[in-house]
Design a protein around this motif. Structure first.
Motif, PDB file in Angstrom:
ATOM      1  N   ALA A  41       0.840  -1.209   0.000  1.00  0.00           N
ATOM      2  CA  ALA A  41       0.000   0.000   0.000  1.00  0.00           C
ATOM      3  C   ALA A  41       0.870   1.252   0.000  1.00  0.00           C
ATOM      4  CB  ALA A  41      -0.933  -0.008   1.208  1.00  0.00           C
ATOM      5  N   ALA A  42       1.996   1.187   0.709  1.00  0.00           N
ATOM      6  CA  ALA A  42       2.909   2.335   0.746  1.00  0.00           C
ATOM      7  C   ALA A  42       3.506   2.590  -0.637  1.00  0.00           C
ATOM      8  CB  ALA A  42       4.013   2.074   1.771  1.00  0.00           C
ATOM      9  N   ALA A  43       3.865   1.513  -1.324  1.00  0.00           N
ATOM     10  CA  ALA A  43       4.431   1.669  -2.669  1.00  0.00           C
ATOM     11  C   ALA A  43       3.376   2.200  -3.637  1.00  0.00           C
ATOM     12  CB  ALA A  43       4.988   0.330  -3.161  1.00  0.00           C
ATOM     13  N   VAL A  44       2.161   1.678  -3.502  1.00  0.00           N
ATOM     14  CA  VAL A  44       1.067   2.130  -4.367  1.00  0.00           C
ATOM     15  C   VAL A  44       0.777   3.610  -4.112  1.00  0.00           C
ATOM     16  CG1 VAL A  44      -1.439   1.913  -4.657  1.00  0.00           C
ATOM     17  CG2 VAL A  44       0.006  -0.129  -4.727  1.00  0.00           C
ATOM     18  N   ASP A  45       0.885   4.018  -2.865  1.00  0.00           N
ATOM     19  CA  ASP A  45       0.640   5.409  -2.485  1.00  0.00           C
ATOM     20  C   ASP A  45       1.586   6.357  -3.226  1.00  0.00           C
ATOM     21  OD1 ASP A  45      -0.830   7.244  -0.818  1.00  0.00           O
ATOM     22  OD2 ASP A  45       1.011   7.528   0.329  1.00  0.00           O
ATOM     23  N   LEU A  46       2.801   5.892  -3.440  1.00  0.00           N
ATOM     24  CA  LEU A  46       3.766   6.725  -4.188  1.00  0.00           C
ATOM     25  C   LEU A  46       3.254   6.991  -5.600  1.00  0.00           C
ATOM     26  CD1 LEU A  46       7.355   5.323  -3.462  1.00  0.00           C
ATOM     27  CD2 LEU A  46       6.345   7.467  -2.682  1.00  0.00           C
ATOM     28  N   MET A  47       2.629   5.973  -6.192  1.00  0.00           N
ATOM     29  CA  MET A  47       2.078   6.131  -7.547  1.00  0.00           C
ATOM     30  C   MET A  47       1.002   7.212  -7.553  1.00  0.00           C
ATOM     31  SD  MET A  47       3.341   3.734  -9.635  1.00  0.00           S
ATOM     32  CE  MET A  47       2.114   3.180 -10.807  1.00  0.00           C
ATOM     33  N   THR A  48       0.119   7.140  -6.558  1.00  0.00           N
ATOM     34  CA  THR A  48      -0.983   8.104  -6.476  1.00  0.00           C
ATOM     35  C   THR A  48      -0.435   9.512  -6.304  1.00  0.00           C
ATOM     36  OG1 THR A  48      -2.211   6.346  -5.387  1.00  0.00           O
ATOM     37  CG2 THR A  48      -3.194   8.532  -5.329  1.00  0.00           C
ATOM     38  N   LYS A  49       0.579   9.633  -5.429  1.00  0.00           N
ATOM     39  CA  LYS A  49       1.175  10.952  -5.189  1.00  0.00           C
ATOM     40  C   LYS A  49       1.827  11.509  -6.452  1.00  0.00           C
ATOM     41  CE  LYS A  49       1.891  10.635  -0.217  1.00  0.00           C
ATOM     42  NZ  LYS A  49       2.749  10.092   0.825  1.00  0.00           N
ATOM     43  N   ARG A  50       2.218  10.620  -7.327  1.00  0.00           N
ATOM     44  CA  ARG A  50       2.851  11.056  -8.574  1.00  0.00           C
ATOM     45  C   ARG A  50       1.817  11.280  -9.682  1.00  0.00           C
ATOM     46  NH1 ARG A  50       7.826   6.827  -7.517  1.00  0.00           N
ATOM     47  NH2 ARG A  50       8.853   8.174  -5.976  1.00  0.00           N
ATOM     48  N   GLY A  51       0.538  11.208  -9.292  1.00  0.00           N
ATOM     49  CA  GLY A  51      -0.527  11.518 -10.244  1.00  0.00           C
ATOM     50  C   GLY A  51      -0.896  10.386 -11.176  1.00  0.00           C
ATOM     51  N   LEU A  52      -0.467   9.168 -10.854  1.00  0.00           N
ATOM     52  CA  LEU A  52      -0.777   8.021 -11.716  1.00  0.00           C
ATOM     53  C   LEU A  52      -1.983   7.265 -11.169  1.00  0.00           C
ATOM     54  CD1 LEU A  52       2.909   6.797 -12.161  1.00  0.00           C
ATOM     55  CD2 LEU A  52       1.519   8.030 -13.844  1.00  0.00           C
ATOM     56  N   GLU A  53      -2.715   6.638 -12.070  1.00  0.00           N
ATOM     57  CA  GLU A  53      -3.874   5.857 -11.646  1.00  0.00           C
ATOM     58  C   GLU A  53      -3.406   4.732 -10.727  1.00  0.00           C
ATOM     59  OE1 GLU A  53      -7.592   4.482 -14.216  1.00  0.00           O
ATOM     60  OE2 GLU A  53      -5.879   3.186 -14.549  1.00  0.00           O
ATOM     61  N   PRO A  54      -4.093   4.525  -9.599  1.00  0.00           N
ATOM     62  CA  PRO A  54      -3.619   3.497  -8.655  1.00  0.00           C
ATOM     63  C   PRO A  54      -3.646   2.106  -9.276  1.00  0.00           C
ATOM     64  CG  PRO A  54      -5.331   4.865  -7.668  1.00  0.00           C
ATOM     65  CD  PRO A  54      -5.290   5.218  -9.122  1.00  0.00           C
ATOM     66  N   PRO A  55      -2.582   1.332  -9.083  1.00  0.00           N
ATOM     67  CA  PRO A  55      -2.588  -0.062  -9.520  1.00  0.00           C
ATOM     68  C   PRO A  55      -3.646  -0.836  -8.730  1.00  0.00           C
ATOM     69  CG  PRO A  55      -0.386   0.650  -8.882  1.00  0.00           C
ATOM     70  CD  PRO A  55      -1.335   1.705  -8.430  1.00  0.00           C
ATOM     71  N   VAL A  56      -4.108  -1.932  -9.294  1.00  0.00           N
ATOM     72  CA  VAL A  56      -5.148  -2.728  -8.634  1.00  0.00           C
ATOM     73  C   VAL A  56      -4.596  -4.101  -8.278  1.00  0.00           C
ATOM     74  CG1 VAL A  56      -7.456  -3.735  -8.874  1.00  0.00           C
ATOM     75  CG2 VAL A  56      -6.949  -1.513  -9.932  1.00  0.00           C
ATOM     76  N   LEU A  57      -4.794  -4.467  -7.018  1.00  0.00           N
ATOM     77  CA  LEU A  57      -4.371  -5.798  -6.552  1.00  0.00           C
ATOM     78  C   LEU A  57      -5.366  -6.839  -7.068  1.00  0.00           C
ATOM     79  CD1 LEU A  57      -2.448  -7.453  -4.629  1.00  0.00           C
ATOM     80  CD2 LEU A  57      -4.163  -7.070  -2.844  1.00  0.00           C
TER      81      LEU A  57
END
Lengths: 188, 64
Positions: free
Chosen positions: A15-31
């Motif tokens: 979740a922490a790694a995915v959060d980085l994606m969101t902060k960078r403006g990218l669509e969240p990956p899906v588990l």
């Protein structure tokens, strides 16, 4: 039967790694996959590798690397997977589109894990996926049938119209909700 | 999109598991993963190797 502590630690890390994606403006990956099954069944089925769907494979892998995941540098080794040596589990980007574009993205469920958001495939799509895998074999695979029934039995809310449509799509019409209900009855 | 706190979800799910009559390890089974890709099998084999080398329990039941 609570979630395994190691599984929860792993969820918090991804979740922490995915959060980085969101902060960078990218669509969240899906588990997706087995880890999503483990989450939805509270460990009734357990797995150890976390599969994600995202069109931003390179960026997600970079985010995982910031959290201690690494590639295995051996000849002929993986092009997609990374492992976390300390925790002993792996992550892999398995696809760029959720269920090859057949899933309704608005149905993705967001879990708040230690204050961070983690997007997880909708339980309807997960059931359809497991049934699709089961019926891809002339003798439907028992493990996948079993997973689909457990997911169905333990779901807190299901959009039955959507579920029926998605099962029909994934099994080419070989199964539907009635199949799940028959299987559930047989397991009683 | 529906948002749920993991701890709340876990509590509610445990109640549903009890209601459904699932209990104990008899309910727990590994993901057999017979449809795994070659890449996935390699990843799981490597994790198994690393965990064995570290003499610690495997995070999961590896079948590859």
């Amino acid at each position: 039967m609570p979630l395994r502590s190691t599984f929860k630690k792993a969820l918090a890390l991804v979740a922490a790694a995915v959060d980085l994606m969101t902060k960078r403006g990218l669509e969240p990956p899906v588990l997706v996959g087995g880890a999503a099954v483990e989450l939805y069944t509270s460990g009734a089925v357990f797995t150890g590798d976390f599969d994600f769907v995202t069109p931003h494979q390179r960026e997600l892998e970079a985010a995982f690397q910031e959290y201690g995941f690494e590639r295995i540098h051996e000849p002929g080794y993986l092009t997609r997977g990374l492992i976390h040596r300390k925790l002993g589990f792996g992550v892999q980007v398995v696809s760029g589109a959720l269920m090859d574009g057949h899933a309704d993205r608005s149905k993705v469920r967001v879990f708040i894990v230690e204050g961070r958001k983690l997007s997880v495939i909708a339980i309807e799509d997960l059931i359809a996926d497991r049934l699709g895998q089961a019926y891809s074999d002339p003798n439907p695979r028992k493990d996948m049938l079993d997973q689909s029934v457990k997911l169905y039995k333990l779901a807190d809310a299901i959009d039955k119209d959507y579920l029926e449509k998605r099962i029909r799509q994934e099994t080419s019409g070989a199964a539907g909700i009635a199949t799940l209900e028959r299987l559930a009855e047989e397991q009683r | 999109m529906k948002e749920t706190k993991l701890d709340d979800f876990e509590r509610q799910l445990e109640a549903r598991i009890a209601k459904a009559g699932f209990a104990g390890n008899g309910f727990v089974r590994p993901n057999e993963g017979t449809a795994r890709t070659e890449e996935k099998r390699i990843l799981l084999a490597k994790l198994d190797e690393l965990n064995r080398a570290g003499a610690r329990p495997l995070f999961f039941a590896a079948k590859y």
